[in-house]
Design a protein around this motif. Sequence first.
Motif, PDB file in Angstrom:
ATOM      1  N   SER A  87      11.628   8.451  -3.923  1.00 50.72           N
ATOM      2  CA  SER A  87      10.994   6.986  -3.856  1.00 50.72           C
ATOM      3  C   SER A  87       9.628   7.028  -2.730  1.00 50.72           C
ATOM      4  N   LEU A  88       9.603   7.226  -2.241  1.00 50.77           N
ATOM      5  CA  LEU A  88       7.901   7.001  -1.398  1.00 50.77           C
ATOM      6  C   LEU A  88       7.369   7.978  -1.824  1.00 50.77           C
ATOM      7  N   ILE A  89       7.678   9.110  -2.845  1.00 57.48           N
ATOM      8  CA  ILE A  89       6.097   9.540  -3.168  1.00 57.48           C
ATOM      9  C   ILE A  89       5.871   8.576  -4.515  1.00 57.48           C
ATOM     10  N   ILE A  90       6.357   8.630  -4.650  1.00 60.41           N
ATOM     11  CA  ILE A  90       6.372   7.163  -6.361  1.00 60.41           C
ATOM     12  C   ILE A  90       5.670   6.358  -5.466  1.00 60.41           C
ATOM     13  N   SER A  91       5.974   5.401  -4.903  1.00 59.83           N
ATOM     14  CA  SER A  91       5.466   4.242  -4.792  1.00 59.83           C
ATOM     15  C   SER A  91       4.036   4.473  -3.663  1.00 59.83           C
ATOM     16  N   PHE A  92       3.864   5.578  -2.612  1.00 57.53           N
ATOM     17  CA  PHE A  92       2.472   5.601  -2.042  1.00 57.53           C
ATOM     18  C   PHE A  92       0.883   6.449  -3.562  1.00 57.53           C
ATOM     19  N   CYS A  93       1.933   6.858  -4.481  1.00 59.14           N
ATOM     20  CA  CYS A  93       0.849   7.316  -6.230  1.00 59.14           C
ATOM     21  C   CYS A  93       0.571   6.224  -6.116  1.00 59.14           C
ATOM     22  N   LEU A  94       1.825   4.812  -7.110  1.00 62.51           N
ATOM     23  CA  LEU A  94       1.061   4.502  -7.664  1.00 62.51           C
ATOM     24  C   LEU A  94       0.775   2.819  -6.494  1.00 62.51           C
ATOM     25  N   TYR A  95       0.617   2.716  -5.769  1.00 63.31           N
ATOM     26  CA  TYR A  95       0.423   1.663  -4.883  1.00 63.31           C
ATOM     27  C   TYR A  95      -1.162   1.380  -4.684  1.00 63.31           C
ATOM     28  N   PRO A  96      -2.513   1.786  -4.882  1.00 62.24           N
ATOM     29  CA  PRO A  96      -3.112   1.438  -5.369  1.00 62.24           C
ATOM     30  C   PRO A  96      -4.305   0.570  -6.245  1.00 62.24           C
ATOM     31  N   ALA A  97      -2.814   1.209  -7.432  1.00 64.27           N
ATOM     32  CA  ALA A  97      -3.234   0.380  -8.993  1.00 64.27           C
ATOM     33  C   ALA A  97      -2.805  -1.299  -8.901  1.00 64.27           C
ATOM     34  N   VAL A  98      -1.366  -0.973  -7.850  1.00 66.51           N
ATOM     35  CA  VAL A  98      -0.524  -2.368  -7.835  1.00 66.51           C
ATOM     36  C   VAL A  98      -1.000  -3.358  -6.342  1.00 66.51           C
ATOM     37  N   LYS A 102       5.835  -9.799 -15.051  1.00 67.11           N
ATOM     38  CA  LYS A 102       6.082  -8.791 -15.565  1.00 67.11           C
ATOM     39  C   LYS A 102       5.061  -7.882 -14.124  1.00 67.11           C
ATOM     40  N   ALA A 103       4.349  -7.874 -14.468  1.00 70.10           N
ATOM     41  CA  ALA A 103       3.064  -7.961 -13.225  1.00 70.10           C
ATOM     42  C   ALA A 103       3.586  -8.159 -11.468  1.00 70.10           C
ATOM     43  N   TYR A 104       3.892  -8.936 -11.617  1.00 73.85           N
ATOM     44  CA  TYR A 104       3.681  -9.441 -10.187  1.00 73.85           C
ATOM     45  C   TYR A 104       5.314  -8.847  -9.615  1.00 73.85           C
ATOM     46  N   THR A 105       6.397  -8.920 -10.702  1.00 74.68           N
ATOM     47  CA  THR A 105       7.593  -7.575 -10.429  1.00 74.68           C
ATOM     48  C   THR A 105       7.276  -6.646  -9.633  1.00 74.68           C
ATOM     49  N   ARG A 106       6.351  -6.254 -10.835  1.00 72.12           N
ATOM     50  CA  ARG A 106       5.934  -4.130 -11.315  1.00 72.12           C
ATOM     51  C   ARG A 106       5.381  -4.262  -9.455  1.00 72.12           C
ATOM     52  N   ALA A 107       4.247  -4.804  -8.861  1.00 71.86           N
ATOM     53  CA  ALA A 107       3.458  -5.101  -7.414  1.00 71.86           C
ATOM     54  C   ALA A 107       4.198  -5.580  -6.328  1.00 71.86           C
ATOM     55  N   THR A 108       5.253  -6.659  -6.626  1.00 74.85           N
ATOM     56  CA  THR A 108       5.909  -6.848  -5.634  1.00 74.85           C
ATOM     57  C   THR A 108       6.985  -5.158  -5.337  1.00 74.85           C
ATOM     58  N   THR A 109       7.634  -5.060  -5.778  1.00 77.78           N
ATOM     59  CA  THR A 109       8.104  -4.212  -6.250  1.00 77.78           C
ATOM     60  C   THR A 109       8.071  -2.666  -5.035  1.00 77.78           C
ATOM     61  N   LEU A 110       6.878  -2.558  -6.650  1.00 74.44           N
ATOM     62  CA  LEU A 110       6.596  -0.946  -5.793  1.00 74.44           C
ATOM     63  C   LEU A 110       5.927  -1.142  -4.219  1.00 74.44           C
ATOM     64  N   THR A 111       5.489  -1.940  -4.018  1.00 74.15           N
ATOM     65  CA  THR A 111       4.583  -2.471  -2.434  1.00 74.15           C
ATOM     66  C   THR A 111       5.845  -2.651  -1.231  1.00 74.15           C
ATOM     67  N   PHE A 112       6.807  -3.343  -1.865  1.00 78.13           N
ATOM     68  CA  PHE A 112       8.173  -3.861  -0.883  1.00 78.13           C
ATOM     69  C   PHE A 112       8.114  -2.311  -1.223  1.00 78.13           C
ATOM     70  N   PHE A 113       9.191  -1.369  -1.631  1.00 78.07           N
ATOM     71  CA  PHE A 113       9.732  -0.207  -1.244  1.00 78.07           C
ATOM     72  C   PHE A 113       8.769   1.187  -0.748  1.00 78.07           C
ATOM     73  N   LEU A 114       7.296   0.839  -1.048  1.00 84.42           N
ATOM     74  CA  LEU A 114       6.097   1.886   0.120  1.00 84.42           C
ATOM     75  C   LEU A 114       6.652   1.088   1.341  1.00 84.42           C
ATOM     76  N   GLY A 115       6.714   0.596   2.415  1.00 89.22           N
ATOM     77  CA  GLY A 115       6.935   0.233   3.297  1.00 89.22           C
ATOM     78  C   GLY A 115       8.318   0.231   3.611  1.00 89.22           C
ATOM     79  N   VAL A 116       9.227  -0.318   3.079  1.00 88.66           N
ATOM     80  CA  VAL A 116      11.078   0.245   2.929  1.00 88.66           C
ATOM     81  C   VAL A 116      11.640   1.861   3.175  1.00 88.66           C
ATOM     82  N   TYR A 117      11.072   2.274   2.074  1.00 87.49           N
ATOM     83  CA  TYR A 117      11.312   3.372   2.340  1.00 87.49           C
ATOM     84  C   TYR A 117      10.929   4.836   3.542  1.00 87.49           C
ATOM     85  N   LEU A 118       9.806   4.210   3.994  1.00 88.77           N
ATOM     86  CA  LEU A 118       8.699   4.595   4.851  1.00 88.77           C
ATOM     87  C   LEU A 118       9.571   4.905   6.066  1.00 88.77           C
TER      88      LEU A 118
END
Length: 239
Positions: free
Chosen positions: A49-60, A155-171
Amino acid sequence: MELLAFFSIVFVAAILQTSTGFGFSILATPFLLLLFEPVVAIQINLVLSLIISFCLYPAVKSGSNKNVLLRLWASAVIGLPVGIFILQIMHVDALKAMIAVLMIILTILLLNQISFAATKGREYVVGGVSGLLTSSIGMPGPPLLIYLSGTGASKAYTRATTLTFFLGVYLVTIVAQMMTIGTEFVVWEYSLYALPVVLLGLFIGKNLYPKLNAKVFQMIVYGLLLFTASYLLIEVLFL
């Protein structure tokens, strides 16, 4: 056969995570628990999950609210050690059953069009519960999804918020677990095996995202929450 099942779980979950911004842990964790010991399954989920969030973070990264994220992260840090403590002392089946029942109740309320205002207090609560669930069963998504759905987030805000939140919390969770309960070699081994599958899922999911309209997106959210909750209950009671 076990490896094929593992790759299938990761592939489908990676597509879902990439196209919606959530769903990897919600979909993958219950099935990974059938293949691995609880701690191993949870930590494989965290790493991928961290790998996926890291890869997608620049786009969101520009699509979320920094102040909201700071409140979510601040309270998640408080919830993380509680979750690790629960993971060590509480039987995983009891925890899964409680979460499943709560998810079903809240999702039914959302299906009946219940809504609520976004407030700082609720964001702190959601972040804390998400942090607790991340470190205990590797699933931070349900509280945040229920909150964002109830507040009518796009949809866009949900995707951006969840992915960015996950990046920090998973790490933070991975580091915290390594320092407290440790990490087995099999976690890194299977995470490495899964990398090509994850990258393929990322590619497919990115192409699916523009095709999801708001109604379909909302139905995916509700369907995933109900599916995961039902599966967790069935697993606890019958498997």
